[in-house]
Enzyme design. Structure first.
Site, PDB file in Angstrom:
ATOM      1  N   TRP A 206      28.166  29.510  11.402  1.00 57.48           N
ATOM      2  CA  TRP A 206      27.979  28.143  11.844  1.00 57.48           C
ATOM      3  C   TRP A 206      29.162  27.779  12.764  1.00 57.48           C
ATOM      4  O   TRP A 206      30.313  28.090  12.447  1.00 57.48           O
ATOM      5  CB  TRP A 206      27.915  27.188  10.640  1.00 57.48           C
ATOM      6  CG  TRP A 206      27.825  25.766  11.084  1.00 57.48           C
ATOM      7  CD1 TRP A 206      26.703  25.113  11.496  1.00 57.48           C
ATOM      8  CD2 TRP A 206      28.910  24.849  11.212  1.00 57.48           C
ATOM      9  NE1 TRP A 206      27.022  23.845  11.886  1.00 57.48           N
ATOM     10  CE2 TRP A 206      28.370  23.648  11.729  1.00 57.48           C
ATOM     11  CE3 TRP A 206      30.285  24.915  10.976  1.00 57.48           C
ATOM     12  CZ2 TRP A 206      29.143  22.519  11.986  1.00 57.48           C
ATOM     13  CZ3 TRP A 206      31.056  23.806  11.237  1.00 57.48           C
ATOM     14  CH2 TRP A 206      30.489  22.616  11.719  1.00 57.48           C
ATOM     15  N   ASP A 373      18.890   9.784  17.578  1.00 54.42           N
ATOM     16  CA  ASP A 373      19.081  10.836  16.564  1.00 54.42           C
ATOM     17  C   ASP A 373      18.714  10.321  15.173  1.00 54.42           C
ATOM     18  O   ASP A 373      18.039   9.296  15.010  1.00 54.42           O
ATOM     19  CB  ASP A 373      20.537  11.355  16.647  1.00 54.42           C
ATOM     20  CG  ASP A 373      20.631  12.837  16.337  1.00 54.42           C
ATOM     21  OD1 ASP A 373      20.491  13.196  15.157  1.00 54.42           O
ATOM     22  OD2 ASP A 373      20.802  13.633  17.277  1.00 54.42           O
ATOM     23  N   ASP A 374      19.178  10.998  14.194  1.00 54.07           N
ATOM     24  CA  ASP A 374      18.915  10.747  12.778  1.00 54.07           C
ATOM     25  C   ASP A 374      19.270   9.301  12.387  1.00 54.07           C
ATOM     26  O   ASP A 374      20.162   8.703  12.975  1.00 54.07           O
ATOM     27  CB  ASP A 374      19.811  11.726  11.995  1.00 54.07           C
ATOM     28  CG  ASP A 374      19.385  11.905  10.567  1.00 54.07           C
ATOM     29  OD1 ASP A 374      18.477  11.202  10.126  1.00 54.07           O
ATOM     30  OD2 ASP A 374      19.985  12.771   9.889  1.00 54.07           O
ATOM     31  N   LYS A 486      13.786  16.154  19.322  1.00 49.90           N
ATOM     32  CA  LYS A 486      14.711  17.180  18.807  1.00 49.90           C
ATOM     33  C   LYS A 486      14.217  17.511  17.410  1.00 49.90           C
ATOM     34  O   LYS A 486      14.240  16.655  16.520  1.00 49.90           O
ATOM     35  CB  LYS A 486      16.115  16.577  18.774  1.00 49.90           C
ATOM     36  CG  LYS A 486      17.189  17.398  18.095  1.00 49.90           C
ATOM     37  CD  LYS A 486      18.530  16.654  18.219  1.00 49.90           C
ATOM     38  CE  LYS A 486      19.673  17.324  17.507  1.00 49.90           C
ATOM     39  NZ  LYS A 486      20.910  16.517  17.590  1.00 49.90           N
ATOM     40  N   ASP A 488      14.778  19.295  14.189  1.00 52.69           N
ATOM     41  CA  ASP A 488      15.933  19.865  13.501  1.00 52.69           C
ATOM     42  C   ASP A 488      15.505  20.634  12.248  1.00 52.69           C
ATOM     43  O   ASP A 488      14.380  20.475  11.748  1.00 52.69           O
ATOM     44  CB  ASP A 488      16.906  18.732  13.127  1.00 52.69           C
ATOM     45  CG  ASP A 488      18.358  19.162  13.255  1.00 52.69           C
ATOM     46  OD1 ASP A 488      18.634  20.353  13.087  1.00 52.69           O
ATOM     47  OD2 ASP A 488      19.212  18.296  13.526  1.00 52.69           O
ATOM     48  N   CYS A 536      16.572  22.731  17.063  1.00 51.31           N
ATOM     49  CA  CYS A 536      17.933  22.630  16.559  1.00 51.31           C
ATOM     50  C   CYS A 536      17.882  23.103  15.114  1.00 51.31           C
ATOM     51  O   CYS A 536      16.967  22.751  14.381  1.00 51.31           O
ATOM     52  CB  CYS A 536      18.395  21.178  16.651  1.00 51.31           C
ATOM     53  SG  CYS A 536      20.074  20.923  16.085  1.00 51.31           S
ATOM     54  N   ASP A 558      26.399  23.792  16.836  1.00 51.34           N
ATOM     55  CA  ASP A 558      26.973  22.460  16.613  1.00 51.34           C
ATOM     56  C   ASP A 558      28.366  22.376  17.225  1.00 51.34           C
ATOM     57  O   ASP A 558      28.920  21.295  17.384  1.00 51.34           O
ATOM     58  CB  ASP A 558      27.037  22.141  15.115  1.00 51.34           C
ATOM     59  CG  ASP A 558      25.663  21.788  14.561  1.00 51.34           C
ATOM     60  OD1 ASP A 558      24.749  21.510  15.368  1.00 51.34           O
ATOM     61  OD2 ASP A 558      25.499  21.815  13.329  1.00 51.34           O
TER      62      ASP A 558
HETATM   63  C1  GLA Z   1      22.431  18.095  12.673  1.00 48.68           C
HETATM   64  C2  GLA Z   1      22.537  18.195  14.188  1.00 48.68           C
HETATM   65  C3  GLA Z   1      23.231  16.976  14.743  1.00 48.68           C
HETATM   66  C4  GLA Z   1      22.521  15.722  14.294  1.00 48.68           C
HETATM   67  C5  GLA Z   1      22.444  15.713  12.792  1.00 48.68           C
HETATM   68  C6  GLA Z   1      21.647  14.540  12.291  1.00 48.68           C
HETATM   69  O1  GLA Z   1      23.673  18.222  12.092  1.00 48.68           O
HETATM   70  O2  GLA Z   1      23.231  19.350  14.551  1.00 48.68           O
HETATM   71  O3  GLA Z   1      23.252  17.031  16.154  1.00 48.68           O
HETATM   72  O4  GLA Z   1      21.224  15.699  14.836  1.00 48.68           O
HETATM   73  O5  GLA Z   1      21.824  16.892  12.290  1.00 48.68           O
HETATM   74  O6  GLA Z   1      21.640  14.469  10.923  1.00 48.68           O
END
Ligand code: GLA
Length: 741
Positions: A206, A373-374, A486, A488, A536, A558
């Site tokens: 990672w 994002d999240d 995105k 994930d 991702c 990341d």
């Molecule tokens: C992962 C992704 C981040 C972000 C977080 C959201 O860690 O790598 O870029 O999107 O999730 O929880």
């Protein structure tokens, strides 16, 4: 074409999907349409392994690569090892094209089967070969093999792209035995080589993906690169490698073969050196994955992509990228927008007004796409941190009272496209979904739940989960104004148990999960053809051509420290074009903004910054980088890459891109340590034409490029070089070369 050949009317030419089971009647004869080689008629069907004497040869050919096959006196299929001349050799068992366990072959087999009656041996005799012209310069070759004692067949499939020197290879297995056959091993490909072979592979972890390329000469024994984490290819490496003949690979000379497995699950790439040959066995990881294949079903392995070059790694990558743009990724000929992600600016802490307040600065600085994002969902258990809410995909009513649509509409009004983060495969135990369906998760009974990032994986082999995840995806991406997502995936499988599969099929989980995932991705790509998709996965866990065929790009790591990214992007570029590599400017590593922007400009440019908090100076650098990037992105994203100076343990790294018509080029120099500013020598230019030299978005306060404004011939530029205006660590220089009128 054979009646059990995978559909190829698909968007791209990878066998579609890379691996699947097809419930079709398995044709156990040579009833293949198309041209059946005369060899077929010569081969005894069925009967003992000693067939009539045969010395028949045939080849798979591309412009500069040949794979020679021969049917031996014993009816078995042999392959001339790559790197060995065929003239003075006779087929021996070590040269079998697709070796089988249990009937004389004593090294690592390509296939190992337990037949319906318990027999653990397999013998495969050549039955025939068909060749189908799928398109100009693209041929599908299928070699049909059959067990003389069982109604058990294997087809070795090769799609050869002549001018590209690309071969896609996979294997199809079917039978009509009295009950299920257990596949213990089922390689996609098993080419044999001479022993003087060097392997280059990419270990990592990672935040360290692709940071440690290793080149080693293969020695006796079996070297295995693999993963056992199920739902993504890797966390600690990548299912891609390079084999070079007669010495370590170099950029511009030597015979090299890139291999990449199109599979987003556990994989195994084994290199078995038995003293006389090296055999590469590539495919799904046999580890804990015994597959019970019912009569009449066809097991299609994932596709292995091979790219050959007789002129070193540079040509290999350019061929790979050209193939990827045409067949390996979505919309490979369309440049990508400049993206701004809110993650670094807000984390989980935002509401409607906060997000909308980011649009004006986003527009002003020149970004084109805003990615939320999240943190936008969850009501009973709001997603205010990573402990709760995953699985509950209704927009949070407090933060976004009207849902996502007004946010997207407002972005569109600002002239910004709008994107959204989803992680449809996951669930937090603290969620309404888990409260309702605790049996939907992948877990082992009688074991304490092992969480990763406080979450569990939903069991995608279960039909209700498939329906649920599709609903999440379709309702989210279906919100008007959303044109990017995105996707994930922040954990992998560590307790691989499925309450759906039942006791006999637990070992199917690894493979069936990936099938179901591809079905979902395929459905998404088809239902939302204009929505751009990013992969991702805990960083670069899903950097593979299995998933990429449904996506536009992937998140390489990341780790966004631009110093690390210089090396990572270099290594990914062996296999993936820059347009597939998301490169975001962040504050990671606290590097100068000019350096961070320059590094991201050599990939698919994006930003993950709080623009409001940026200093005026940094804002100007970012705006300058975005504006410059818009002018050159067709060259960097669609052009040919030339890797000039490797950055690993070096004072600097350098590369350049050249537009397909060679009228424009962009040179990147990334200084990693203080050193004298020596000329950098671009490649791929037209030697006779004149190019004007212009530094893009120069760093404030630094002297101008010595050759700024000059018009020099391609030959002069390539021989004498350009003296970059960077000499200190974390300085960069980006130079545009454009044909003078
Ligand atoms: C992962 C992704 C981040 C972000 C977080 C959201 O860690 O790598 O870029 O999107 O999730 O929880």
């Amino acid at each position: 074409m054979g009646s059990f050949f995978s559909d190829n009317g698909d968007r791209n030419s990878l066998s579609s999907p890379p691996m699947k089971l097809r419930l079709v009647v398995c044709v156990l004869s040579l009833a293949l349409s198309g041209v059946v080689s005369s060899l077929a008629a010569d081969v005894m069907k069925g009967g003992p392994a000693k067939a009539a004497p045969l010395h028949k040869t045939f080849s798979l050919k591309t412009a500069s690569f040949t794979l020679d096959f021969e049917v031996g006196d014993d009816g078995r299929l042999y392959q001339t090892p790559i790197g060995v001349t065929s003239a003075d050799r006779k087929p021996q068992r070590i040269d079998e094209a697709y070796p089988q366990a249990g009937d004389g072959y004593i090294y690592e087999p390509a296939i190992q089967v337990v037949h319906a009656d318990g027999n653990t041996s397999t013998a495969l005799l050549f039955e025939g070969v068909t060749r189908t012209n799928e398109a100009d310069g693209r041929e599908l070759m299928r070699i049909q093999l059959r067990d003389p004692a069982y109604p058990f067949e294997v087809a070795l499939c090769f799609r050869a792209q002549r001018d590209r020197d690309v071969v896609e290879q996979w294997t199809e297995i079917c039978h009509q035995e009295s009950g299920p056959v257990t596949l213990e091993r089922m390689a996609s490909a098993s080419p044999a080589f001479s022993t003087n072979i060097f392997l280059t592979h990419f270990a990592g972890d990672w935040a360290k993906e692709m940071l440690s390329p290793i080149t080693e000469q293969l020695t006796p024994g079996t070297k295995v690169l693999d993963s056992k984490i199920g739902m993504r290819a890797h966390q600690f490496g990548n299912p891609s490698f390079v084999l070079s003949l007669c010495g370590p690979p170099t950029e511009n000379s030597g015979q090299v073969l890139a291999g990449s497995l199109a599979w987003s699950g556990s994989f195994a790439l084994a290199f078995d050196h038995n003293g006389q040959r090296v055999r590469a066995l590539c495919g799904v990881n046999p580890y804990a994955s015994a597959y019970h294949l019912k009569p009449g079903e066809t097991f299609v392995t994932p596709t292995m992509i091979w790219v050959w070059s007789g002129n070193g790694l540079g040509e290999m990558s350019r061929k790979f990228h050209a193939w990827a743009r045409d067949f390996g990724i979505r919309d490979g000929h369309k440049t990508r927008s400049v993206l701004l992600n809110n993650w670094e600016a807000t984390g989980f802490d935002f509401d409607f007004n906060r997000i909308v307040s980011l649009y004006d600065p986003a527009k002003e600085i020149g970004t084109e796409l805003f990615l939320l994002d999240d943190g936008w969902f969850g009501n009973k258990y709001p997603r205010v941190n990573d402990h709760a809410g995953l699985g509950d995909w209704e927009p949070n009513r407090q933060r976004l009272p009207q849902g996502l649509a007004p946010l997207a509409a407002e972005a569109n009004k600002h002239g910004l496209q709008f994107g959204i983060w989803i992680e449809p495969e996951m669930v937090n135990p603290k969620s309404e979904l888990f409260d309702k369906h605790p049996d939907w998760v992948i877990r082992q009974p009688k074991r304490e739940l092992e969480l990763q990032r406080n979450q569990l994986t939903l069991d995608l082999t279960r039909p209700e989960v498939q329906t649920f995840e599709w609903q999440v995806i379709s309702s989210t991406l279906g919100v008007p104004g959303i044109s990017y997502a995105k996707w994930d995936c922040n954990r992998y499988l560590t307790q691989p148990g499925s309450s759906w599969l039942g006791p006999d099929r637990q070992s199917h989980l690894w493979i069936d999960y990936v099938h179901a995932l591809y079905a979902l991705m395929d459905k998404t790509a088809k239902a939302f053809p204009d929505t751009e998709l990013m992969l991702c996965s805990g960083g670069g866990g899903r950097a593979d051509y299995g998933a990429l065929r449904y996506f536009h790009e992937f998140w390489p790591s990341d780790n966004t420290d631009p110093v690390a990214r210089v090396a990572m992007q270099w290594d990914y570029s062996y296999f993936f074009p820059s347009m597939a590599l998301a490169g975001h400017v962040t504050h990671w590593g606290k590097r100068p903004m000019h350096f961070a922007c320059s590094v991201a400009m050599s990939a698919r440019f994006g930003m993950d910054l709080d623009l409001v908090k940026l200093s005026a100076g940094d804002k100007a650098i970012c705006a300058g980088a975005i504006s410059a990037y818009k002018k050159i992105r067709d060259v960097t994203q669609l052009g040919d890459v030339y890797r000039l100076e490797p950055p690993h343990d070096a004072a600097r790294g350098a590369l350049n891109y050249v537009s397909p018509d060679r009228t424009r080029a962009v040179v990147f120099v990334f200084q990693l340590k203080d050193a004298e500013a020596l000329p950098v020598h671009p490649q791929g230019l037209d030697p006779a034409k004149h190019y004007s030299v212009h530094e893009l978005n120069p760093a404030p306060g630094r002297a101008a490029l010595p050759q700024e404004g000059n018009a020099l011939t391609g030959a002069e530029l390539m021989q004498d070089g350009i003296v970059p205006c960077c000499a200190k660590a974390v300085e960069a220089c980006v130079v545009e070369l454009a044909l003078t009128p």
